[in-house]
Design a protein around this motif. Structure first.
Motif, PDB file in Angstrom:
ATOM      1  N   GLU A  30       0.720  -1.242   0.005  1.00  0.00           N
ATOM      2  CA  GLU A  30      -0.171   0.225  -0.020  1.00  0.00           C
ATOM      3  C   GLU A  30       0.849   1.128   0.107  1.00  0.00           C
ATOM      4  OE1 GLU A  30      -3.288   2.296   2.694  1.00  0.00           O
ATOM      5  OE2 GLU A  30      -2.523   0.193   3.479  1.00  0.00           O
ATOM      6  N   TYR A  34       1.231   3.834  -2.893  1.00  0.00           N
ATOM      7  CA  TYR A  34       0.791   5.228  -2.871  1.00  0.00           C
ATOM      8  C   TYR A  34       1.829   6.375  -3.009  1.00  0.00           C
ATOM      9  CZ  TYR A  34       0.299   9.479   0.193  1.00  0.00           C
ATOM     10  OH  TYR A  34       0.187  10.781   0.532  1.00  0.00           O
ATOM     11  N   LEU A  38       1.544   9.281  -5.711  1.00  0.00           N
ATOM     12  CA  LEU A  38       1.705  10.484  -5.252  1.00  0.00           C
ATOM     13  C   LEU A  38       2.927  11.245  -6.013  1.00  0.00           C
ATOM     14  CD1 LEU A  38       1.240  12.685  -3.130  1.00  0.00           C
ATOM     15  CD2 LEU A  38       3.002  11.762  -1.678  1.00  0.00           C
ATOM     16  N   GLU A 330     -11.410   8.404  -1.282  1.00  0.00           N
ATOM     17  CA  GLU A 330     -10.995   7.878  -2.253  1.00  0.00           C
ATOM     18  C   GLU A 330     -11.966   7.874  -3.531  1.00  0.00           C
ATOM     19  OE1 GLU A 330      -7.875   5.899  -4.203  1.00  0.00           O
ATOM     20  OE2 GLU A 330      -8.106   6.328  -1.941  1.00  0.00           O
ATOM     21  N   SER A 390      -4.432  13.227  -1.674  1.00  0.00           N
ATOM     22  CA  SER A 390      -3.409  12.296  -1.684  1.00  0.00           C
ATOM     23  C   SER A 390      -2.620  12.596  -0.723  1.00  0.00           C
ATOM     24  CB  SER A 390      -2.815  12.342  -2.976  1.00  0.00           C
ATOM     25  OG  SER A 390      -3.701  11.838  -4.100  1.00  0.00           O
ATOM     26  N   LYS A 393      -3.766  11.582   2.739  1.00  0.00           N
ATOM     27  CA  LYS A 393      -3.300  10.006   2.967  1.00  0.00           C
ATOM     28  C   LYS A 393      -2.203   9.768   3.795  1.00  0.00           C
ATOM     29  CE  LYS A 393      -6.109   8.229  -0.933  1.00  0.00           C
ATOM     30  NZ  LYS A 393      -5.596   7.572  -2.187  1.00  0.00           N
TER      31      LYS A 393
END
Length: 627
Positions: A30, A34, A38, A330, A390, A393
């Motif tokens: 994950e 990510y 990003l 999301e 983002s 997150k």
């Protein structure tokens, strides 16, 4: 060697360790996905920006808005006379490449501005937006003095009638309509509504093309504008005059849309306003373009991947999926990503159409960049929203940190109380907003409307305000209102808000059940990294059952049959095998002697570790207590 079964407790610990390991790998995947996503978002968002945007905008401001002479500076335009003066002495001379210092014509620079660097896309236009007569109602007390009036430039009351010179209505089809008095619709001008300082204005209007091919044509254009001034082209029904054109700078590969607006108030006076928007329409014509195209393709792939992932989660969880904040975030990110993709594709086709018109007409056709500016701003909002989600997150990734977990638990605990308190906070704040609006709205621009008053009140909470203007407007009431506002917001309301959060933080800090234990994954990951480098060792090693007793004694349930056997043996020894005098002192002596002998036997049979910790009974009562 005989088979020895494994320790069940150690196997349970090993199972939990394996679950942490599987979760760790999932978290690592994950995090990796990510960070890659990003990075792609950063390339898209920052690649759409250029540091030359600022310098191009400043160059155009210095040419048209602040030419160096205060008499023709656009920010000082406050009357109709000054507007025409700025048009003759700043606008028109800067729109065209005038002769060189030695009076020679600027050959090959027909489409350039006077700075010789920016190429005009099409030609500039001056567009007027008018309001219909009797668009507002006159008070019955003043009807005998003035029969009609015209209000602000509402889009629903804009005038689109055909006129002749002097704004006289056309009575027959044979009447000649000059082009400056002919209304053109927004679709004909490819325009969209524009929001100025005080009102919205439509995309249509009465247009004066600012075209000149030679130096003599520039003088003819100035004479034409002087004629319009004498004819009263700008009168009391004029609400806005736009000057619109677009340029392209080949050195930095940037387009720029220039909109200079003069808003004419119903009560007289002019408010100057301008909007200069640099933008990049040709993205794939430089060395960075191919890389940016590849990044855009990767972004589309990521968007499709996240769409499939979230659809599977929705099918698996059902309605419970929409109860989590990160799932909603999301979904919003995915929807905005798709709209951004559509917007970007449409902007590519629109850029192609602009270049086609410019090429076919050799720069003499009408081209307006307002639609491109709107699409570019919309794309910036879309990519900015995706970038913002983002970035948020990061908090989800930082949930493995104990302090961040306590922070999220604190906000979750005090959320209900903050909802109730926010109502009280907004009621008090809105009361002060209305107070400043009514108190200073007629004198200070920052409080002239309710929206401006709301923004200015927030700025005052952040210690940003102009107290001198406020005090000059109301020298008696302003200090009282300002002191009360500062006391209520900065001292009372904010401190109560902090008290609610701090109390929830204390509750979470002392209640372990409210804290998240996901930070254990981080410790597990660090331990595994130490094992890979040879620094650490595994914490769990399953042992055979023959070593279990060395670690922990048997529990009371498993050792109960042994204790029963020992009790029966004790009773048999003392009551049946020996002759005991229950009335004499020999009974206690023999009893204690037997107990001591039994204790010595048990000491010899016991394990060394257990023997060091065992307690030898010294009486009959203590012996029975041992059972």
């Amino acid at each position: 060697m005989a088979y020895q079964p494994m320790d069940l407790e150690a196997l349970e610990e090993a199972r939990k360790e394996r679950e942490k390991e599987v979760k760790m790998y999932s978290v690592l995947r994950e995090i990796s996905a990510y960070f890659l996503f990003l990075w792609v978002i950063m390339i898209l968002s920052y690649g759409n920006r250029d540091p030359n945007n600022f310098y191009l905008r400043e160059a155009l401001i210095n040419g048209f808005i602040k030419p160096g002479d205060l008499w023709v500076e656009y920010n000082n335009v406050n009357t109709e006379k000054r507007f025409w003066n700025w048009t003759y002495n700043a606008l028109v001379p800067e729109l065209f490449a005038l002769p060189w210092y030695n009076k020679r014509p600027p050959l090959g620079l027909r489409l350039y501005l006077d700075d010789r660097n920016n190429l005009k896309i099409g030609y500039a236009v001056m567009r007027q937006v008018r309001i219909q007569p009797r668009s507002c109602k006159v008070s019955w007390v003043m009807e005998d003095i003035t029969p009609e009036c015209a209000g602000y430039g509402s889009m629903s009351n804009e005038d689109g009638t055909l006129y002749t010179v002097g704004w006289r209505k056309v009575n027959s089809s044979d009447t000649l309509v000059p082009p400056e008095y002919k209304y053109l619709t927004a679709s004909q001008l490819k325009g969209y509504p524009f929001w100025g300082q005080i009102d919205w204005y439509g995309g249509g209007g009465y247009v004066v093309p600012l075209v000149a091919k030679r130096d003599s044509d520039v003088k003819s254009l100035i004479r034409r504008l002087e004629r319009l001034e004498k004819e009263g082209w700008i009168d009391r029904y004029t609400r806005a005059v736009f000057v619109e054109f677009g340029v392209y700078n080949a050195q930095i590969n940037l387009f720029c849309s220039v909109t200079i607006l003069a808003e004419f108030l119903p009560g007289g006076g002019v408010i100057p306003y301008y909007h200069i928007d640099p933008l990049r329409l040709l993205n794939y014509h430089t060395g960075f373009g191919l890389f940016q195209a590849a990044i855009e393709v990767i972004f589309v792939i990521f968007t499709i991947f996240f769409t499939v992932k979230e659809l599977k989660s929705i099918c698996r969880e059902g309605k419970a999926y929409f109860n989590q904040y990160w799932n909603i975030a999301e979904l919003v990110s995915i929807v905005v990503s798709y709209t951004g993709i559509v917007n970007h594709v449409y902007k590519l086709f629109m850029t192609k159409e602009i270049l086609r018109i410019f090429t076919e007409t050799e720069g003499t056709g009408y081209v307006k960049l307002q639609e491109a500016v709107l699409l570019n701003e919309l794309f910036c909002y879309q990519i900015g929203l995706v970038m913002s989600i983002s970035t948020l997150k990061f908090l989800k990734l930082l949930r493995f940190n104990k302090r961040i977990g306590i922070l999220s638990s604190t906000l979750r605990t005090c959320a209900q109380e903050l909802q109730s308190y926010s109502v009280c906070l907004m009621v008090v704040f809105m009361a002060f907003v209305v107070l400043f609006w009514l108190l200073l709205g007629r004198h200070v621009r920052e409080f002239s409307t309710f929206v401006y008053s709301f923004e200015s009140s927030i700025s005052m909470m952040l210690k940003k305000f102009n107290y001198e203007d406020m005090y000059a407007a109301q020298p008696i009431l302003t200090p009282i209102a300002f002191f009360t506002f500062s006391l209520a917001t900065a001292v009372v309301l904010i401190n109560i808000l902090l008290s609610i959060i701090i109390r929830s933080f204390e509750d979470v800090k002392h209640d372990v059940s409210m804290q998240s234990n996901e930070y254990e994954i981080l410790d597990f990951f660090i331990n595994r990294m130490k094992m890979l480098t040879g620094i650490g060792t595994a914490k769990v090693r399953p042992l055979p059952s023959m070593y279990r007793d060395k670690k922990k004694p048997k529990d009371s349930v498993s050792s109960f049959p042994d204790k029963v056997d020992r009790l029966v043996d004790f009773i048999n020894d003392f009551y049946f095998d020996n002759q005991i005098d229950f009335n004499g002192k020999d009974f206690l002596k023999k009893m204690n002697a037997e107990v001591s002998a039994a204790a010595e036997r048990e000491t010899r049979k016991a394990k060394p570790v257990m023997a060091s910790k065992s307690k030898i009974p010294r009486s009959v009562s203590e012996r029975f207590d041992d059972f």
